[in-house]
Design a protein around this motif. Structure first.
Motif, PDB file in Angstrom:
ATOM      1  N   ILE A  10      58.148  33.744  40.552  1.00 54.31           N
ATOM      2  CA  ILE A  10      57.038  34.126  39.685  1.00 54.31           C
ATOM      3  C   ILE A  10      56.220  35.232  40.346  1.00 54.31           C
ATOM      4  CG2 ILE A  10      55.549  32.309  40.612  1.00 54.31           C
ATOM      5  CD1 ILE A  10      54.319  32.030  37.841  1.00 54.31           C
ATOM      6  N   SER A  11      55.781  36.210  39.565  1.00 56.43           N
ATOM      7  CA  SER A  11      55.047  37.352  40.124  1.00 56.43           C
ATOM      8  C   SER A  11      53.591  36.990  40.392  1.00 56.43           C
ATOM      9  CB  SER A  11      55.088  38.530  39.149  1.00 56.43           C
ATOM     10  OG  SER A  11      54.249  38.286  38.024  1.00 56.43           O
ATOM     11  N   GLY A  12      52.939  37.846  41.167  1.00 53.28           N
ATOM     12  CA  GLY A  12      51.522  37.645  41.446  1.00 53.28           C
ATOM     13  C   GLY A  12      50.677  37.672  40.189  1.00 53.28           C
ATOM     14  N   LEU A  13      51.014  38.554  39.255  1.00 53.11           N
ATOM     15  CA  LEU A  13      50.253  38.628  38.001  1.00 53.11           C
ATOM     16  C   LEU A  13      50.387  37.337  37.195  1.00 53.11           C
ATOM     17  CD1 LEU A  13      50.936  42.280  36.754  1.00 53.11           C
ATOM     18  CD2 LEU A  13      48.922  41.397  37.931  1.00 53.11           C
ATOM     19  N   GLU A  14      51.585  36.763  37.190  1.00 57.48           N
ATOM     20  CA  GLU A  14      51.789  35.496  36.479  1.00 57.48           C
ATOM     21  C   GLU A  14      51.018  34.359  37.148  1.00 57.48           C
ATOM     22  OE1 GLU A  14      53.242  34.889  33.542  1.00 57.48           O
ATOM     23  OE2 GLU A  14      53.362  37.074  33.421  1.00 57.48           O
ATOM     24  N   LEU A  22      42.309  38.417  45.443  1.00 54.78           N
ATOM     25  CA  LEU A  22      42.470  39.810  45.850  1.00 54.78           C
ATOM     26  C   LEU A  22      43.948  40.148  45.770  1.00 54.78           C
ATOM     27  CD1 LEU A  22      41.502  42.473  47.153  1.00 54.78           C
ATOM     28  CD2 LEU A  22      41.724  41.365  49.378  1.00 54.78           C
ATOM     29  N   LEU A  23      44.296  41.064  44.873  1.00 54.66           N
ATOM     30  CA  LEU A  23      45.697  41.458  44.694  1.00 54.66           C
ATOM     31  C   LEU A  23      46.098  42.537  45.689  1.00 54.66           C
ATOM     32  CD1 LEU A  23      46.161  41.701  40.802  1.00 54.66           C
ATOM     33  CD2 LEU A  23      47.107  39.962  42.333  1.00 54.66           C
ATOM     34  N   LEU A  24      47.314  42.421  46.221  1.00 57.99           N
ATOM     35  CA  LEU A  24      47.898  43.447  47.085  1.00 57.99           C
ATOM     36  C   LEU A  24      49.122  44.016  46.389  1.00 57.99           C
ATOM     37  CD1 LEU A  24      47.935  41.600  50.541  1.00 57.99           C
ATOM     38  CD2 LEU A  24      46.128  43.053  49.606  1.00 57.99           C
ATOM     39  N   THR A  25      49.262  45.342  46.392  1.00 53.99           N
ATOM     40  CA  THR A  25      50.434  45.930  45.773  1.00 53.99           C
ATOM     41  C   THR A  25      50.688  47.333  46.285  1.00 53.99           C
ATOM     42  OG1 THR A  25      51.468  46.528  43.667  1.00 53.99           O
ATOM     43  CG2 THR A  25      49.094  46.820  43.835  1.00 53.99           C
ATOM     44  N   VAL A  30      46.583  53.994  37.945  1.00 55.36           N
ATOM     45  CA  VAL A  30      45.412  53.417  37.281  1.00 55.36           C
ATOM     46  C   VAL A  30      45.835  52.280  36.357  1.00 55.36           C
ATOM     47  CG1 VAL A  30      43.538  53.874  35.648  1.00 55.36           C
ATOM     48  CG2 VAL A  30      44.071  55.540  37.442  1.00 55.36           C
ATOM     49  N   ASP A  31      46.954  52.463  35.635  1.00 54.77           N
ATOM     50  CA  ASP A  31      47.417  51.430  34.705  1.00 54.77           C
ATOM     51  C   ASP A  31      47.715  50.130  35.438  1.00 54.77           C
ATOM     52  OD1 ASP A  31      47.173  53.079  32.546  1.00 54.77           O
ATOM     53  OD2 ASP A  31      49.303  53.615  32.461  1.00 54.77           O
ATOM     54  N   ASP A  32      48.363  50.221  36.611  1.00 57.32           N
ATOM     55  CA  ASP A  32      48.680  49.023  37.380  1.00 57.32           C
ATOM     56  C   ASP A  32      47.408  48.302  37.828  1.00 57.32           C
ATOM     57  OD1 ASP A  32      51.466  49.181  37.235  1.00 57.32           O
ATOM     58  OD2 ASP A  32      51.530  50.637  38.859  1.00 57.32           O
ATOM     59  N   ARG A  33      46.421  49.074  38.231  1.00 57.34           N
ATOM     60  CA  ARG A  33      45.163  48.465  38.668  1.00 57.34           C
ATOM     61  C   ARG A  33      44.479  47.762  37.501  1.00 57.34           C
ATOM     62  NH1 ARG A  33      42.483  53.235  42.426  1.00 57.34           N
ATOM     63  NH2 ARG A  33      44.410  53.854  43.490  1.00 57.34           N
ATOM     64  N   VAL A  34      44.474  48.416  36.362  1.00 60.92           N
ATOM     65  CA  VAL A  34      43.833  47.833  35.180  1.00 60.92           C
ATOM     66  C   VAL A  34      44.533  46.537  34.772  1.00 60.92           C
ATOM     67  CG1 VAL A  34      43.391  48.152  32.709  1.00 60.92           C
ATOM     68  CG2 VAL A  34      42.913  50.007  34.308  1.00 60.92           C
ATOM     69  N   ILE A  35      45.874  46.553  34.766  1.00 58.42           N
ATOM     70  CA  ILE A  35      46.631  45.353  34.397  1.00 58.42           C
ATOM     71  C   ILE A  35      46.296  44.209  35.352  1.00 58.42           C
ATOM     72  CG2 ILE A  35      48.940  44.330  34.301  1.00 58.42           C
ATOM     73  CD1 ILE A  35      49.949  47.082  33.326  1.00 58.42           C
ATOM     74  N   GLY A  36      46.217  44.517  36.634  1.00 62.32           N
ATOM     75  CA  GLY A  36      45.908  43.485  37.619  1.00 62.32           C
ATOM     76  C   GLY A  36      44.535  42.882  37.408  1.00 62.32           C
ATOM     77  N   LEU A  37      43.545  43.728  37.181  1.00 60.21           N
ATOM     78  CA  LEU A  37      42.183  43.233  36.994  1.00 60.21           C
ATOM     79  C   LEU A  37      42.020  42.518  35.661  1.00 60.21           C
ATOM     80  CD1 LEU A  37      40.245  46.304  38.443  1.00 60.21           C
ATOM     81  CD2 LEU A  37      40.570  44.073  39.530  1.00 60.21           C
ATOM     82  N   ASP A  46      40.063  39.561  40.946  1.00 64.11           N
ATOM     83  CA  ASP A  46      38.702  40.012  41.232  1.00 64.11           C
ATOM     84  C   ASP A  46      38.660  41.364  41.933  1.00 64.11           C
ATOM     85  OD1 ASP A  46      36.964  37.500  40.559  1.00 64.11           O
ATOM     86  OD2 ASP A  46      38.684  36.743  41.675  1.00 64.11           O
ATOM     87  N   ASP A  47      39.731  41.696  42.641  1.00 66.29           N
ATOM     88  CA  ASP A  47      39.766  42.978  43.347  1.00 66.29           C
ATOM     89  C   ASP A  47      41.224  43.348  43.578  1.00 66.29           C
ATOM     90  OD1 ASP A  47      38.892  45.272  44.548  1.00 66.29           O
ATOM     91  OD2 ASP A  47      37.911  44.288  46.245  1.00 66.29           O
ATOM     92  N   TYR A  48      41.441  44.580  44.050  1.00 64.92           N
ATOM     93  CA  TYR A  48      42.767  45.179  44.086  1.00 64.92           C
ATOM     94  C   TYR A  48      42.846  46.076  45.306  1.00 64.92           C
ATOM     95  CZ  TYR A  48      46.819  47.385  41.692  1.00 64.92           C
ATOM     96  OH  TYR A  48      48.062  47.837  41.323  1.00 64.92           O
ATOM     97  N   LEU A  49      43.854  45.886  46.156  1.00 63.86           N
ATOM     98  CA  LEU A  49      44.006  46.698  47.359  1.00 63.86           C
ATOM     99  C   LEU A  49      45.428  47.239  47.414  1.00 63.86           C
ATOM    100  CD1 LEU A  49      42.431  47.622  49.849  1.00 63.86           C
ATOM    101  CD2 LEU A  49      43.183  45.545  51.020  1.00 63.86           C
ATOM    102  N   VAL A  50      45.543  48.559  47.559  1.00 64.18           N
ATOM    103  CA  VAL A  50      46.844  49.222  47.531  1.00 64.18           C
ATOM    104  C   VAL A  50      47.430  49.319  48.940  1.00 64.18           C
ATOM    105  CG1 VAL A  50      48.059  51.358  46.945  1.00 64.18           C
ATOM    106  CG2 VAL A  50      46.187  50.549  45.490  1.00 64.18           C
ATOM    107  N   LYS A  51      48.705  48.982  49.073  1.00 60.50           N
ATOM    108  CA  LYS A  51      49.419  49.136  50.348  1.00 60.50           C
ATOM    109  C   LYS A  51      49.818  50.592  50.533  1.00 60.50           C
ATOM    110  CE  LYS A  51      51.739  44.658  49.748  1.00 60.50           C
ATOM    111  NZ  LYS A  51      53.069  44.027  49.602  1.00 60.50           N
ATOM    112  N   PRO A  52      49.876  51.081  51.764  1.00 57.01           N
ATOM    113  CA  PRO A  52      49.417  50.417  52.988  1.00 57.01           C
ATOM    114  C   PRO A  52      47.890  50.455  53.082  1.00 57.01           C
ATOM    115  CG  PRO A  52      50.174  52.613  53.511  1.00 57.01           C
ATOM    116  CD  PRO A  52      50.444  52.419  52.041  1.00 57.01           C
TER     117      PRO A  52
END
Length: 224
Positions: free
Chosen positions: A57-61, A76-79, A84-91, A96-102
């Motif tokens: 199962i994915s993090g979004l699920e 806090l999502l990591l990806t 922008v679309d990916d960030r919006v979908i996550g939120l 609650d928040d979103y952090l992009v790797k690395p």
């Protein structure tokens, strides 16, 4: 504070767990989505650091499942995805928040501390307050009108968990799993012993009814 880290990259997961443990957080970890969802559903964590792309199962699920079931834990999502679309979908899924790797570990710690502060006005820096009761997470002791309770580590951790979930029912199993761990061989009846000790220390200040028993379910911190 107890944090769940769900990340399938072994090196990143272990590094994250090591850094958070060094900051005195209690950390559980999972490497698959299914294991992460199972641990998250136990209701014993204050925050989840969650990768989006996971085996199973994915993090979004996971986020959607938790929110659908009324779980308000900070996430806090990591990806690696940074559009922008990916960030919006996550939120919009409920994170609650979103952090992009690395990312820099220093930024991860700053985001985590911000989410913990945002959870409510209970927490002021290293202090947790409820009525005349205050807890200091640095020295792991409680105070009533600035008088120390003289708590043991386990007593402090239980009282902190109840205070963070003030006026909400916390089951005996949730307390046991959070304080003693999911793999502990100790019986959950030990929770009742520690609750008894806490009440004895609170009764001196007329707060013995602050920890209420919800028969057949668990306990709740609530002023009478």
């Amino acid at each position: 504070m107890r944090i769940l880290v769900v990340e399938d990259d072994n090196i990143l997961r272990e590094a994250t767990v090591s850094i958070l443990s060094g900051e005195d957080y209690i950390v559980d970890q999972a490497s698959t989505g299914d294991e992460g969802l199972y641990l998250a559903e136990q209701g014993i964590h204050d925050l989840i650091v969650l990768d989006i792309m996971l085996p199973g199962i994915s993090g979004l699920e996971i986020v959607k499942n938790l929110r659908k079931n009324g779980c308000a834990i900070s996430i806090l999502l990591l990806t690696a995805k940074d559009s922008v679309d990916d960030r919006v979908i996550g939120l919009e899924s409920g994170a609650d928040d979103y952090l992009v790797k690395p990312f820099a570990m220093r930024e991860l710690l700053a985001r985590i501390k911000a989410l913990i502060r945002r959870k409510g006005n209970l927490i002021i820096e290293d202090q947790i307050n409820y009525g005349n009761l205050s807890l200091n997470s640095k020295i792991k002791d409680g105070f009533v009108n600035e008088e120390p309770l003289g708590l043991t580590n386990k007593e402090y951790e239980i009282l902190e968990f109840l205070t963070l979930n003030k006026e909400q029912i916390v089951t005996r199993e949730q307390i046991f799993d959070r304080i003693w761990g999911l793999d502990s061989d100790t019986s959950s009846t030990i929770v009742d012993i520690y609750i008894h000790h806490l009440r004895k220390k609170l009764i001196v200040y007329g707060l013995d009814t602050l920890i209420q028993t919800v028969r057949g379910v668990g306990f709740m911190l609530k002023e009478s």
